[in-house]
Design a protein around this motif. Sequence first.
Motif, PDB file in Angstrom:
ATOM      1  N   PRO A   8      56.490  37.923  25.352  1.00 14.63           N
ATOM      2  CA  PRO A   8      56.625  37.476  24.854  1.00 14.63           C
ATOM      3  C   PRO A   8      56.065  35.805  25.317  1.00 14.63           C
ATOM      4  CG  PRO A   8      58.402  38.481  25.440  1.00 14.63           C
ATOM      5  CD  PRO A   8      56.702  38.446  26.351  1.00 14.63           C
ATOM      6  N   PRO A   9      56.547  34.272  24.505  1.00 16.15           N
ATOM      7  CA  PRO A   9      55.543  33.196  24.490  1.00 16.15           C
ATOM      8  C   PRO A   9      55.826  33.341  25.632  1.00 16.15           C
ATOM      9  CG  PRO A   9      56.779  33.574  22.474  1.00 16.15           C
ATOM     10  CD  PRO A   9      56.836  34.714  23.239  1.00 16.15           C
ATOM     11  N   ARG A  10      57.376  33.053  26.487  1.00 15.81           N
ATOM     12  CA  ARG A  10      57.599  31.808  27.879  1.00 15.81           C
ATOM     13  C   ARG A  10      56.898  32.841  29.076  1.00 15.81           C
ATOM     14  NH1 ARG A  10      63.931  31.047  29.137  1.00 15.81           N
ATOM     15  NH2 ARG A  10      62.622  29.580  27.066  1.00 15.81           N
ATOM     16  N   ARG A  11      56.729  34.425  28.916  1.00 15.66           N
ATOM     17  CA  ARG A  11      56.100  35.148  29.718  1.00 15.66           C
ATOM     18  C   ARG A  11      54.841  35.349  30.089  1.00 15.66           C
ATOM     19  NH1 ARG A  11      58.039  41.562  29.443  1.00 15.66           N
ATOM     20  NH2 ARG A  11      59.428  40.390  29.179  1.00 15.66           N
ATOM     21  N   LEU A  12      54.249  35.163  28.668  1.00 13.74           N
ATOM     22  CA  LEU A  12      52.527  34.348  28.450  1.00 13.74           C
ATOM     23  C   LEU A  12      52.162  33.476  29.517  1.00 13.74           C
ATOM     24  CD1 LEU A  12      49.754  35.168  26.935  1.00 13.74           C
ATOM     25  CD2 LEU A  12      49.830  34.027  25.372  1.00 13.74           C
ATOM     26  N   VAL A  13      52.943  32.051  29.279  1.00 12.58           N
ATOM     27  CA  VAL A  13      53.330  31.022  29.874  1.00 12.58           C
ATOM     28  C   VAL A  13      52.946  31.484  31.182  1.00 12.58           C
ATOM     29  CG1 VAL A  13      53.922  28.758  30.946  1.00 12.58           C
ATOM     30  CG2 VAL A  13      54.233  29.301  27.705  1.00 12.58           C
ATOM     31  N   LEU A  14      54.364  32.105  31.731  1.00 17.42           N
ATOM     32  CA  LEU A  14      54.192  32.161  33.197  1.00 17.42           C
ATOM     33  C   LEU A  14      52.882  33.018  33.098  1.00 17.42           C
ATOM     34  CD1 LEU A  14      57.322  32.697  33.391  1.00 17.42           C
ATOM     35  CD2 LEU A  14      56.716  31.034  34.415  1.00 17.42           C
ATOM     36  N   LEU A  15      52.492  33.771  32.807  1.00 16.80           N
ATOM     37  CA  LEU A  15      51.161  34.626  33.130  1.00 16.80           C
ATOM     38  C   LEU A  15      49.981  33.922  33.864  1.00 16.80           C
ATOM     39  CD1 LEU A  15      49.960  37.319  34.170  1.00 16.80           C
ATOM     40  CD2 LEU A  15      49.552  37.950  31.534  1.00 16.80           C
ATOM     41  N   LEU A  16      49.496  33.351  32.036  1.00 22.29           N
ATOM     42  CA  LEU A  16      48.608  32.542  32.378  1.00 22.29           C
ATOM     43  C   LEU A  16      48.743  31.249  33.235  1.00 22.29           C
ATOM     44  CD1 LEU A  16      47.495  32.146  28.151  1.00 22.29           C
ATOM     45  CD2 LEU A  16      46.875  33.506  30.124  1.00 22.29           C
ATOM     46  N   GLY A  17      49.681  30.841  33.519  1.00 20.00           N
ATOM     47  CA  GLY A  17      50.280  29.371  34.633  1.00 20.00           C
ATOM     48  C   GLY A  17      49.595  30.455  36.815  1.00 20.00           C
ATOM     49  N   GLY A  18      50.267  31.566  36.601  1.00 16.61           N
ATOM     50  CA  GLY A  18      50.440  32.565  37.542  1.00 16.61           C
ATOM     51  C   GLY A  18      49.121  32.798  37.371  1.00 16.61           C
ATOM     52  N   LEU A  19      48.132  32.978  36.623  1.00 18.76           N
ATOM     53  CA  LEU A  19      46.339  33.244  37.047  1.00 18.76           C
ATOM     54  C   LEU A  19      45.576  32.409  37.236  1.00 18.76           C
ATOM     55  CD1 LEU A  19      46.392  36.117  33.300  1.00 18.76           C
ATOM     56  CD2 LEU A  19      45.652  36.087  36.278  1.00 18.76           C
ATOM     57  N   ALA A  20      46.015  30.659  36.656  1.00 20.43           N
ATOM     58  CA  ALA A  20      45.644  29.495  37.195  1.00 20.43           C
ATOM     59  C   ALA A  20      45.577  28.920  38.413  1.00 20.43           C
ATOM     60  CB  ALA A  20      45.409  28.298  35.662  1.00 20.43           C
ATOM     61  N   MET A  21      46.477  29.361  38.514  1.00 18.51           N
ATOM     62  CA  MET A  21      47.145  29.198  40.617  1.00 18.51           C
ATOM     63  C   MET A  21      46.920  29.720  41.273  1.00 18.51           C
ATOM     64  SD  MET A  21      51.098  28.756  39.854  1.00 18.51           S
ATOM     65  CE  MET A  21      52.188  28.500  40.951  1.00 18.51           C
ATOM     66  N   PHE A  22      46.043  30.915  41.450  1.00 15.10           N
ATOM     67  CA  PHE A  22      45.273  32.452  42.526  1.00 15.10           C
ATOM     68  C   PHE A  22      44.684  30.850  43.106  1.00 15.10           C
ATOM     69  CE2 PHE A  22      42.741  34.621  39.150  1.00 15.10           C
ATOM     70  CZ  PHE A  22      41.777  34.886  39.687  1.00 15.10           C
ATOM     71  N   GLY A  23      43.760  30.517  42.094  1.00 16.36           N
ATOM     72  CA  GLY A  23      41.986  30.270  42.658  1.00 16.36           C
ATOM     73  C   GLY A  23      42.635  28.659  43.437  1.00 16.36           C
ATOM     74  N   PRO A  24      43.792  27.705  43.727  1.00 14.78           N
ATOM     75  CA  PRO A  24      43.815  26.486  44.015  1.00 14.78           C
ATOM     76  C   PRO A  24      45.208  26.958  45.420  1.00 14.78           C
ATOM     77  CG  PRO A  24      44.617  26.361  41.685  1.00 14.78           C
ATOM     78  CD  PRO A  24      44.016  27.018  42.050  1.00 14.78           C
ATOM     79  N   PHE A  25      45.895  28.438  44.990  1.00 21.70           N
ATOM     80  CA  PHE A  25      46.507  28.977  46.270  1.00 21.70           C
ATOM     81  C   PHE A  25      45.835  29.126  46.995  1.00 21.70           C
ATOM     82  CE2 PHE A  25      51.240  30.612  45.713  1.00 21.70           C
ATOM     83  CZ  PHE A  25      51.225  29.145  44.642  1.00 21.70           C
ATOM     84  N   SER A  26      44.151  29.771  46.410  1.00 19.61           N
ATOM     85  CA  SER A  26      43.830  30.369  48.056  1.00 19.61           C
ATOM     86  C   SER A  26      42.982  29.182  48.824  1.00 19.61           C
ATOM     87  CB  SER A  26      43.048  31.207  47.417  1.00 19.61           C
ATOM     88  OG  SER A  26      41.832  30.779  46.741  1.00 19.61           O
ATOM     89  N   ILE A  27      42.913  28.018  48.679  1.00 14.48           N
ATOM     90  CA  ILE A  27      42.324  27.037  49.071  1.00 14.48           C
ATOM     91  C   ILE A  27      43.780  25.833  50.181  1.00 14.48           C
ATOM     92  CG2 ILE A  27      41.573  24.502  49.009  1.00 14.48           C
ATOM     93  CD1 ILE A  27      40.418  25.422  46.894  1.00 14.48           C
ATOM     94  N   ASP A  28      45.025  25.671  49.044  1.00 17.97           N
ATOM     95  CA  ASP A  28      45.926  25.283  49.781  1.00 17.97           C
ATOM     96  C   ASP A  28      46.937  25.714  50.587  1.00 17.97           C
ATOM     97  OD1 ASP A  28      44.649  23.112  47.811  1.00 17.97           O
ATOM     98  OD2 ASP A  28      45.855  23.269  46.742  1.00 17.97           O
TER      99      ASP A  28
END
Length: 416
Positions: A8-28
């Motif tokens: 579903p669209p909302r889950r797609l937003v969360l998944l793609l947002g999470g995929l974008a987040m794991f790079g910055p997470f590994s720094i900050d």
Amino acid sequence: MTPPASLPPRRLVLLLGGLAMFGPFSIDTVFPAFPAMGAQLGADRLAMQQTISVYLLAYALTSVVHGPLSDAIGRRKVILGGLAVFTVASVGCALARDLSTLLAWRAVQGLSAGVGLIVGRAVIRDLLHGDDAQRLMSQVSMVFGIAPAIAPVIGGWILGWSAWPAIFWFLVAFSLVLLLATWFGLPETHPRQARLPLQPRPLLRDYVAIFLNPRFQRLAAAGAFNFGALFLYIASAPAFVMDLLRLNERQFAWFFVPMIGGMMLGAFISGKIAGRIGGARQVALGFACCGAAATLNVGYNLLVPAPSVPWAVLPPMLNSFGIALVFPVLTLAILDMYPRQRGSASSLQAFTGLVSNAVVAGVLSPLLSRHGLHLALGAAAFTLAGWSFWRWETRYSRQVPAGQAQAAALEPTERL
């Protein structure tokens, strides 16, 4: 095309947002642990900074690989492979007992961390078109914008009840959750008939053709310079917060919370107005906000010799709001230039931004961060440069006949 029924669209937003987040997470998330890590590993502050440098260097070098690889073998395989490598690398970081081992595994983390952000943009454009793509990208940007604000807090919480390796075990758990979510929830969005052969010579030829495309250069430069105005302050955050604003190391939220808040609000507005106003008008509105922020910032630093909160952080907040309005439109315009090579276009755009950020962090920030007025003038120069490239693009698009404009946007493999 609409998002698959399995996601579903909302889950797609969360998944793609999470995929974008794991790079910055590994720094900050690691920042709060630097003193403890340095004490245990026998490394000084400069040596600990290398854990960020090797990560970013590896990230930049492989940013040009993730997109073309996804064009050749599919988005899903590249994302799953990157998550698997990142998980193993995070385990290696957690088990490291000396600095050299930690640096090696941090480099491996950087090699894989870009798949979520770079390939995720291509996934968005694979699934949706026009205003729907802009809405989804804006929503993903809102989720992604949370990462820099909450990652240091999470790292501090973990250090409150455990030692620094627990931060990397948290990254292991986070990447495993994303891997399982991708495995079960994200279908392949790049069909076999649309894929390109993975051959080094055509790949290099196509990269050169994309990079030399004047329209790509104008759009990528507009985005990179516009974000450079904000990244100058991000790279100068220690000096800006502690030296200029005279706050302590526990008060970085005075800068980061307004900045992230402005970016998330801009992403929210961008999603809401998609389809109601044209993309060019939205970019013009975003640059107007960035220009107003630059003017206020320079004026404030001219009038006030000792900047202070909250007034000193309001211009960067307005700047981040404007950037969030500009970014989705520019990115989608670049991806739309190469329908069969969205991964390559996304990679090259990301690489352009990374190179610009490296120059800002390594050269300009040390030169300008000692004085508030110098920072303000530097940021204003970046905003002006970004707007100039966008203005150049809009004037060119009005002057070039429709047939020539379409030919200029053909994929390299179609033109060569």
